[in-house]
Write a protein that holds these residues in place. Structure first.
Motif, PDB file in Angstrom:
ATOM      1  N   VAL A  47       0.842  -1.194   0.000  1.00  0.00           N
ATOM      2  CA  VAL A  47       0.000   0.000   0.000  1.00  0.00           C
ATOM      3  C   VAL A  47       0.879   1.246   0.000  1.00  0.00           C
ATOM      4  O   VAL A  47       1.868   1.332   0.718  1.00  0.00           O
ATOM      5  CB  VAL A  47      -0.910   0.002   1.240  1.00  0.00           C
ATOM      6  CG1 VAL A  47      -1.688   1.306   1.330  1.00  0.00           C
ATOM      7  CG2 VAL A  47      -1.870  -1.179   1.194  1.00  0.00           C
ATOM      8  N   GLY A  48       0.518   2.214  -0.794  1.00  0.00           N
ATOM      9  CA  GLY A  48       1.311   3.433  -0.894  1.00  0.00           C
ATOM     10  C   GLY A  48       2.147   3.458  -2.151  1.00  0.00           C
ATOM     11  O   GLY A  48       2.399   4.518  -2.725  1.00  0.00           O
ATOM     12  N   GLY A  49       2.604   2.276  -2.577  1.00  0.00           N
ATOM     13  CA  GLY A  49       3.321   2.149  -3.835  1.00  0.00           C
ATOM     14  C   GLY A  49       4.642   2.887  -3.918  1.00  0.00           C
ATOM     15  O   GLY A  49       5.139   3.429  -2.931  1.00  0.00           O
ATOM     16  N   LYS A  50       5.189   2.888  -5.113  1.00  0.00           N
ATOM     17  CA  LYS A  50       6.451   3.577  -5.346  1.00  0.00           C
ATOM     18  C   LYS A  50       6.248   5.080  -5.176  1.00  0.00           C
ATOM     19  O   LYS A  50       5.225   5.626  -5.583  1.00  0.00           O
ATOM     20  CB  LYS A  50       6.974   3.254  -6.749  1.00  0.00           C
ATOM     21  CG  LYS A  50       8.350   3.792  -7.040  1.00  0.00           C
ATOM     22  CD  LYS A  50       8.968   3.141  -8.259  1.00  0.00           C
ATOM     23  CE  LYS A  50       8.224   3.411  -9.525  1.00  0.00           C
ATOM     24  NZ  LYS A  50       8.889   2.858 -10.713  1.00  0.00           N
ATOM     25  N   GLY A  51       7.252   5.716  -4.575  1.00  0.00           N
ATOM     26  CA  GLY A  51       7.144   7.144  -4.329  1.00  0.00           C
ATOM     27  C   GLY A  51       6.801   7.480  -2.899  1.00  0.00           C
ATOM     28  O   GLY A  51       6.592   8.649  -2.561  1.00  0.00           O
ATOM     29  N   ASP A  52       6.757   6.469  -2.029  1.00  0.00           N
ATOM     30  CA  ASP A  52       6.443   6.750  -0.625  1.00  0.00           C
ATOM     31  C   ASP A  52       7.641   7.303   0.143  1.00  0.00           C
ATOM     32  O   ASP A  52       7.524   7.684   1.302  1.00  0.00           O
ATOM     33  CB  ASP A  52       5.885   5.505   0.080  1.00  0.00           C
ATOM     34  CG  ASP A  52       6.892   4.362   0.199  1.00  0.00           C
ATOM     35  OD1 ASP A  52       8.017   4.482  -0.330  1.00  0.00           O
ATOM     36  OD2 ASP A  52       6.540   3.336   0.825  1.00  0.00           O
ATOM     37  N   GLN A  53       8.814   7.332  -0.510  1.00  0.00           N
ATOM     38  CA  GLN A  53      10.057   7.834   0.112  1.00  0.00           C
ATOM     39  C   GLN A  53      10.436   7.027   1.345  1.00  0.00           C
ATOM     40  O   GLN A  53      11.168   7.504   2.210  1.00  0.00           O
ATOM     41  CB  GLN A  53       9.916   9.323   0.490  1.00  0.00           C
ATOM     42  CG  GLN A  53       9.345  10.209  -0.590  1.00  0.00           C
ATOM     43  CD  GLN A  53      10.171  10.209  -1.857  1.00  0.00           C
ATOM     44  OE1 GLN A  53      11.393  10.250  -1.795  1.00  0.00           O
ATOM     45  NE2 GLN A  53       9.514  10.167  -2.998  1.00  0.00           N
ATOM     46  N   SER A  54       9.959   5.814   1.432  1.00  0.00           N
ATOM     47  CA  SER A  54      10.150   5.021   2.644  1.00  0.00           C
ATOM     48  C   SER A  54      10.259   3.543   2.293  1.00  0.00           C
ATOM     49  O   SER A  54      11.209   3.106   1.651  1.00  0.00           O
ATOM     50  CB  SER A  54       8.991   5.296   3.617  1.00  0.00           C
ATOM     51  OG  SER A  54       9.121   4.591   4.821  1.00  0.00           O
ATOM     52  N   PHE A  55       9.249   2.777   2.687  1.00  0.00           N
ATOM     53  CA  PHE A  55       9.243   1.326   2.621  1.00  0.00           C
ATOM     54  C   PHE A  55       9.340   0.795   1.189  1.00  0.00           C
ATOM     55  O   PHE A  55      10.252   0.047   0.833  1.00  0.00           O
ATOM     56  CB  PHE A  55       7.969   0.836   3.304  1.00  0.00           C
ATOM     57  CG  PHE A  55       7.795  -0.648   3.389  1.00  0.00           C
ATOM     58  CD1 PHE A  55       8.598  -1.403   4.219  1.00  0.00           C
ATOM     59  CD2 PHE A  55       6.801  -1.291   2.673  1.00  0.00           C
ATOM     60  CE1 PHE A  55       8.426  -2.777   4.325  1.00  0.00           C
ATOM     61  CE2 PHE A  55       6.619  -2.654   2.776  1.00  0.00           C
ATOM     62  CZ  PHE A  55       7.437  -3.394   3.597  1.00  0.00           C
ATOM     63  N   ASN A  56       8.395   1.189   0.347  1.00  0.00           N
ATOM     64  CA  ASN A  56       8.377   0.689  -1.032  1.00  0.00           C
ATOM     65  C   ASN A  56       9.570   1.182  -1.837  1.00  0.00           C
ATOM     66  O   ASN A  56      10.117   0.447  -2.667  1.00  0.00           O
ATOM     67  CB  ASN A  56       7.073   1.112  -1.714  1.00  0.00           C
ATOM     68  CG  ASN A  56       5.874   0.343  -1.204  1.00  0.00           C
ATOM     69  OD1 ASN A  56       5.785  -0.863  -1.334  1.00  0.00           O
ATOM     70  ND2 ASN A  56       4.934   1.055  -0.597  1.00  0.00           N
TER      71      ASN A  56
END
Length: 347
Positions: A47-56
């Motif tokens: 959830v959140g996808g690419k571009g979350d600046q974090s996990f993904n």
């Protein structure tokens, strides 16, 4: 072999040594029904996808490293809003059928789908981040988030002037409880008089707890009104809202998973990002890809902890060094966790 950071090098070593590699899969051209010699790593985002600046984005960095290192085709697929386990199963099946190997599900939500699909494609190596799935051809890549969060708690305790700090969890699930437990313990072990305000944005991921910066911002603003002057977010994309609120209020934010101080999308707020609790997802993803490329695919559970540098705390913001006693306290805490004299809770 390209030069890699120390964190990645250690993570690769941990993954290689954690369990004996098993012959559960083949090289990147031997898996699935639609195999091709030029197809390698594929990842399916959380959830959140690419571009979350974090996990993904940390997982994507691992994919990019593998792509450059091995010169093969890769794939990365975004989640959809309100998707079901069946949707995730279809996504993983499609990647395996096309011949990608390994196929990695980024996030614990892929657990049920991974178990079902891995059984249907025994010649493909699968990986899952942040969950344990049993299977001869599945590598479970898990992290000691509580240990990194403990260090974040120590840094927060040394940085607060109001003696009040905050924690914002994206979704009220056991994985995020580990972040909260470690953080609160780190704060209290450093200064028992400090108040910790902790809250979760949602009860389920479907409600947007990991993908709603507006929810993160509102939660942080509420904690700031209660005098919190350091706020730590373990909330994926929602954490961007926490960082924005902290910057606006001129207090400290603590990032998560990736070094958020260095993320271009957060450059406007970087001076307010004191530090980040790191998980070497990039190194774990690359380690699995390398094992498949080497013909010795990993399987079983692989834990990335503080001792192996699989988790840690960033210190790239120069202002972190200016906080009296913070760096020394963090180093002392790290040594204690590594030598076992400090036991970090998970709940």
């Amino acid at each position: 072999m390209r030069r890699t950071s120390r964190l990645i090098r250690v993570a690769v070593g941990v993954a290689s040594l954690a369990l004996a590699a098993t012959a559960c899969g083949g090289t990147s051209g031997e898996s699935g029904d639609g195999g091709g010699d030029d197809k390698g790593l594929a990842i399916a985002y959380d959830v959140g996808g690419k571009g979350d600046q974090s996990f993904n984005d940390a997982a994507y960095a691992g994919l990019e490293k593998a792509k450059k290192e091995f010169g093969y085709k890769t794939a990365d697929i975004e989640p959809t809003d309100g998707e079901t386990d069946a949707d995730k199963e279809q996504r993983l099946t499609s990647l395996a059928k096309q011949g990608y190997n390994p196929v990695i599900g980024v996030g614990f939500a892929y657990g049920p789908a991974m178990k079902a699909v891995a059984a249907k494609y025994p010649d493909t190596t699968f990986g899952i981040v942040d969950s344990v799935v049993e299977g001869k051809n599945v590598a479970s890549l898990v992290f000691a988030e509580n240990e990194a969060s403990y260090l974040a708690g120590v840094a927060a305790a040394k940085s607060t002037k109001t003696k009040t700090v905050g924690f914002v969890g994206g979704v009220n699930v056991p994985l995020i409880h580990k972040f909260q437990a470690g953080y609160e313990q780190g704060v209290k072990d450093t200064d028992p008089k400090i108040k910790v305000i902790s809250q979760y944005l949602t009860q389920t991921a479907e409600e947007g707890g990991f993908s709603s910066p507006d929810k993160g911002k509102a939660a942080a603003e509420g904690q700031i009104e209660k005098k919190a002057d350091v706020v730590y977010a373990a909330a994926g994309l929602s954490g961007q809202g926490v960082i924005e609120a902290a910057a606006k209020a001129k207090i400290w934010a603590i990032g998560v998973d990736s070094d958020q101080y260095k993320q271009e999308a957060l450059a406007a707020y970087k001076d307010s990002i004191l530090t980040s609790a790191l998980k070497d997802i990039e190194g774990a993803v690359f380690a699995l890809a390398k094992s498949v490329e080497d013909g010795k695919p990993l399987s079983g559970t692989h834990t990335f902890d503080l001792k192996s540098d699989g988790v840690g705390l960033s210190d790239n913001n120069p202002k972190f060094a200016e906080v009296p006693g913070a760096k020394e306290a963090v180093e002392k805490a790290k040594a204690g966790i590594v030598d076992g004299s400090i036991k970090v809770a998970t709940e």
